[in-house]
Design an enzyme around this catalytic site. Structure first.
Site, PDB file in Angstrom:
ATOM      1  NE  ARG A  10      -3.579   0.422   0.058  1.00  0.00           N
ATOM      2  CZ  ARG A  10      -4.158   0.956  -1.024  1.00  0.00           C
ATOM      3  NH1 ARG A  10      -4.162   0.287  -2.166  1.00  0.00           N
ATOM      4  NH2 ARG A  10      -4.697   2.157  -0.978  1.00  0.00           N
ATOM      5  CB  ILE A  11       3.484   2.541   2.297  1.00  0.00           C
ATOM      6  CG1 ILE A  11       2.544   2.583   3.509  1.00  0.00           C
ATOM      7  CG2 ILE A  11       4.438   3.739   2.338  1.00  0.00           C
ATOM      8  CD1 ILE A  11       1.626   3.791   3.567  1.00  0.00           C
ATOM      9  CB  CYS A 150       0.025   6.414   9.920  1.00  0.00           C
ATOM     10  SG  CYS A 150      -0.822   4.896  10.462  1.00  0.00           S
TER      11      CYS A 150
END
Length: 331
Positions: A10-11, A150
């Site tokens: 995802r990142i 995050c």
């Protein structure tokens, strides 16, 4: 500055989207064990952020063409075999989640990269550096850094500002979208609840956030507790801070503290709002946290503070800040 991405989850894929065509940073290579045609498809189509606006063309399974930019596509599981020296790579974005120790991440340095930026909290021997908080500690000799996660990037600025009043204790519950480490059906997992179907339940999971924050704030040792509660949405997070302060305060005073910080020293990193937001409204938001002033409440010394953040877009924004800071400070 020439950049390579190792690990296209995802990142990694969101960083690809944000780095392609960047005026100050050149993306030269990406590495992942998945098949190149599948990777090209996932870069083009994303269920959270939509379809990438420009054509992505795979050439001979080893290069991607995007807007006239040619990017090498590699499938090497062992970083010690990657061609970073030949490609002139300045910084590797280590996004695989596999090489988070100094020994593991150093493989990128051994084959020619000058610096490594993790996409998570690394092992204790790697400096934990949160952009907007302690980036000034970066030295020319620092070759591997962890920018935290995050949740750490959201929480650090909140605790720092509230500690200007004085914190006795802090309990943090991060209501977080499900992640790739959860499944859509029940399955085996060492954390039993984490193995339950992600889209069917509200699921408390164990996290190391308190440990990371205590590393950053020595004065708050043994005063922080944290849990993450996974909820059935694909993106977005709400962090619920329950803080016992050392002196009485008011909701107005707390909100003014964060309103001022958002407009001044934390501009671009922290934001403040009094809009009636829900999690979908912060998709694509670049801030590490958005304080929701409508939900601030105080009883004596006891503060309840609610913040929002996009767990992917906000976090990758700080990784881009790190790259530009590295470029500006170290050349």
């Amino acid at each position: 500055m020439r950049i390579a991405i190792n690990g296209m989850g995802r990142i990694g894929r969101l960083l690809f989207r944000r780095l392609v065509g960047h005026e100050a940073i050149e993306l030269v290579a990406i590495n992942d064990i998945m098949e190149p045609d599948n990777l090209a498809y996932l870069l083009k189509y994303d269920s959270v952020y939509g379809t990438f606006p420009d054509p992505i063309t795979l050439q001979d399974d080893d290069r991607l063409l995007v807007n006239g930019q040619s990017i090498a596509v590699l499938q090497e599981p062992d970083p010690i075999k990657l061609p970073w020296k030949a490609l002139g790579v300045d910084v590797v974005l280590e996004c695989s989640g596999r090489f988070t120790s100094r020994a593991g991440a150093s493989a990128h340095l051994a084959v020619g990269a000058k610096k490594v930026l993790l996409s998570t909290t690394g092992s204790p021997e790697i400096p934990l550096m949160i952009y907007g908080f302690n980036q000034h500690l970066l030295t020319p000799e620092t070759d591997i850094i962890s920018p935290g996660g995050c949740m750490t990037n959201c929480s650090t600025h909140i605790l720092y500002l509230l500690n200007s009043i004085g914190i006795e204790s802090a309990h943090i519950n991060v209501l977080h979208s499900y992640t790739s480490r959860q499944g859509i059906v029940d399955a085996q997992h060492k954390q039993f609840r984490r193995g339950r179907a992600a889209a069917e339940s509200i699921i408390p999971v164990e996290i190391d956030l308190a440990h990371s924050l205590e590393n950053l704030f020595s004065v708050l040792q043994n005063r922080i507790a944290a849990v993450s509660t996974r909820v059935p949405v694909a993106n977005g997070a709400l962090a619920d801070f329950t803080i016992q302060l050392k002196q009485p305060t008011t909701a107005m005073e707390i909100n003014q503290l964060f309103r001022t910080a958002a407009a001044k020293e934390y501009k671009g990193i922290l934001d403040y709002t009094e809009e009636q937001l829900v999690s979908l409204d912060i998709k694509g938001n670049t801030h590490s946290c958005i304080v929701d002033g409508t939900l601030t409440s105080v009883v004596g010394n006891h503060v309840k503070l609610i913040t929002w953040f996009d767990n992917e877009f906000g976090y990758t924004s700080r990784m881009l800040d790190w790259l530009l800071y590295w470029k500006r400070v170290l050349g």
